[in-house]
Design a protein around this motif. Structure first.
Motif, PDB file in Angstrom:
ATOM      1  N   UNK A  12       0.833  -1.206   0.000  1.00 51.79           N
ATOM      2  CA  UNK A  12       0.000   0.000   0.000  1.00 51.79           C
ATOM      3  C   UNK A  12       0.865   1.252   0.000  1.00 51.79           C
ATOM      4  N   UNK A  13       1.904   1.256   0.823  1.00 45.48           N
ATOM      5  CA  UNK A  13       2.828   2.395   0.858  1.00 45.48           C
ATOM      6  C   UNK A  13       3.490   2.584  -0.502  1.00 45.48           C
ATOM      7  N   UNK A  14       3.913   1.493  -1.096  1.00 44.61           N
ATOM      8  CA  UNK A  14       4.526   1.521  -2.421  1.00 44.61           C
ATOM      9  C   UNK A  14       3.576   2.158  -3.433  1.00 44.61           C
ATOM     10  N   UNK A  15       2.333   1.695  -3.448  1.00 43.72           N
ATOM     11  CA  UNK A  15       1.346   2.197  -4.399  1.00 43.72           C
ATOM     12  C   UNK A  15       1.082   3.692  -4.199  1.00 43.72           C
ATOM     13  N   UNK A  16       0.981   4.109  -2.955  1.00 43.38           N
ATOM     14  CA  UNK A  16       0.642   5.508  -2.691  1.00 43.38           C
ATOM     15  C   UNK A  16       1.813   6.440  -2.979  1.00 43.38           C
ATOM     16  N   UNK A  17       3.023   5.999  -2.693  1.00 46.61           N
ATOM     17  CA  UNK A  17       4.186   6.806  -3.075  1.00 46.61           C
ATOM     18  C   UNK A  17       4.292   6.914  -4.590  1.00 46.61           C
ATOM     19  N   UNK A  18       4.063   5.798  -5.280  1.00 44.58           N
ATOM     20  CA  UNK A  18       4.107   5.811  -6.740  1.00 44.58           C
ATOM     21  C   UNK A  18       3.040   6.743  -7.295  1.00 44.58           C
ATOM     22  N   UNK A  19       1.837   6.679  -6.720  1.00 44.28           N
ATOM     23  CA  UNK A  19       0.757   7.536  -7.180  1.00 44.28           C
ATOM     24  C   UNK A  19       1.035   9.012  -6.976  1.00 44.28           C
ATOM     25  N   UNK A  20       1.842   9.313  -5.937  1.00 40.24           N
ATOM     26  CA  UNK A  20       2.209  10.703  -5.657  1.00 40.24           C
ATOM     27  C   UNK A  20       3.458  11.134  -6.410  1.00 40.24           C
ATOM     28  N   UNK A  21       4.048  10.221  -7.187  1.00 42.14           N
ATOM     29  CA  UNK A  21       5.235  10.554  -7.953  1.00 42.14           C
ATOM     30  C   UNK A  21       6.494  10.688  -7.116  1.00 42.14           C
ATOM     31  N   UNK A  22       6.537  10.005  -5.969  1.00 47.16           N
ATOM     32  CA  UNK A  22       7.691  10.087  -5.071  1.00 47.16           C
ATOM     33  C   UNK A  22       8.734   9.048  -5.475  1.00 47.16           C
ATOM     34  N   UNK A  23       9.964   9.490  -5.634  1.00 45.27           N
ATOM     35  CA  UNK A  23      11.096   8.586  -5.873  1.00 45.27           C
ATOM     36  C   UNK A  23      11.266   7.716  -4.635  1.00 45.27           C
ATOM     37  N   UNK A  24      11.176   6.407  -4.780  1.00 44.81           N
ATOM     38  CA  UNK A  24      11.241   5.557  -3.594  1.00 44.81           C
ATOM     39  C   UNK A  24      11.718   4.159  -3.929  1.00 44.81           C
TER      40      UNK A  24
END
Length: 256
Positions: free
Chosen positions: A205-217
């Motif tokens: 879930x964290x992965x998906x939400x960071x990706x959706x926000x365009x965060x390099x992670x």
């Protein structure tokens, strides 16, 4: 408790890599005075880290970790959580931390992290201040490290080892998954696959939400490793510890 009292980071010392180290008392914007420990690199790389500890606060584990960062060219500052409710000084094995953890607030923690970032950015003794500042946290500090990316501190990156991602916590700090759209720094998350407190679903879930926000992670899970695997005493997880340390250094170098 994340570690036993005699636990230490699973990182071999490098002779001569740290210029010096010292305890400090820092003051936050709300006048809170809190204990910290600083280690400076002999050959600074331009990177600095603020180390955010587990629920015990500024334990010797984190002082030693600060030295290991300094030996790798990274100025480091480890902080304590409990300046508002306990004396700002080193504490022994008998310190009863749970009541103090329960009295922390996200507002207070935010003020202390901000003060620590300001301190590590301040030039001193003719040395240039780090040009790239990171937070790295463990357990409680892992969650707070992820959240530090929402504080407007212009951090070069945030690193969390087994920081919880979902649901309420012991204080009012939000869940990282709920504020992923406010994260303004690259993120490195390191987790144990056998950590019952942090599920694969929460990490996804964290992965998906960071990706959706365009965060390099980058989120890494070490299969079979438990919570708090990054411990010299946990010899059976030495490979995971070594890999996590390499990931941490590589992330810092890539963003400095």
């Amino acid at each position: 408790m994340c570690f036993d009292h005699d636990s230490r980071p699973p990182i071999a010392p490098i002779a001569g890599g740290a210029l010096d180290s010292m305890p400090l008392i820092l003051t936050a914007a709300d006048r809170n005075r809190f204990f910290a420990f600083r280690a400076r690199a002999t050959d600074p790389s331009g990177a600095g880290v603020v180390i955010l500890p587990d629920v015990r606060g500024l334990h010797p584990y984190y002082e030693e970790l600060a030295l290991r960062f300094a030996e790798n060219g990274i100025d480091a500052l480890a902080i304590d959580w409990f300046g508002r409710t306990a004396d700002p000084e080193p504490r022994g094995e008998g310190f009863d931390h749970p009541p103090h953890v329960a009295l922390t607030t996200w507002a207070g923690i935010s003020a202390d992290i901000t003060a620590a970032v300001d301190e590590i950015r301040a030039p001193e003794d003719g040395r240039a201040a780090p040009s790239s500042v990171f937070t790295v946290g463990f357990c409680m500090g892992g969650r707070m490290s992820f959240l530090a990316a929402t504080l407007g501190l212009d951090l070069a990156g945030v690193i969390g080892m087994y920081g919880t991602l979902v649901g309420p916590w012991r204080n009012d700090a939000p869940a990282p998954v709920d504020v992923a759209d406010q994260v303004a720094s690259p993120v490195l998350g390191l987790f144990g696959g056998a950590d019952g407190a942090i599920t694969a679903e929460a990490i996804a879930t964290f992965d998906d939400r960071l990706a959706g926000a365009g965060v390099d992670h980058k989120l890494v899970t070490y299969q079979g490793a438990p919570h708090s695997f990054f411990d010299k005493k946990a010899a059976e997880f030495a490979d995971a510890s070594a890999a996590a340390w390499d990931e941490t250094l590589d992330f810092i170098r890539a963003h400095t």
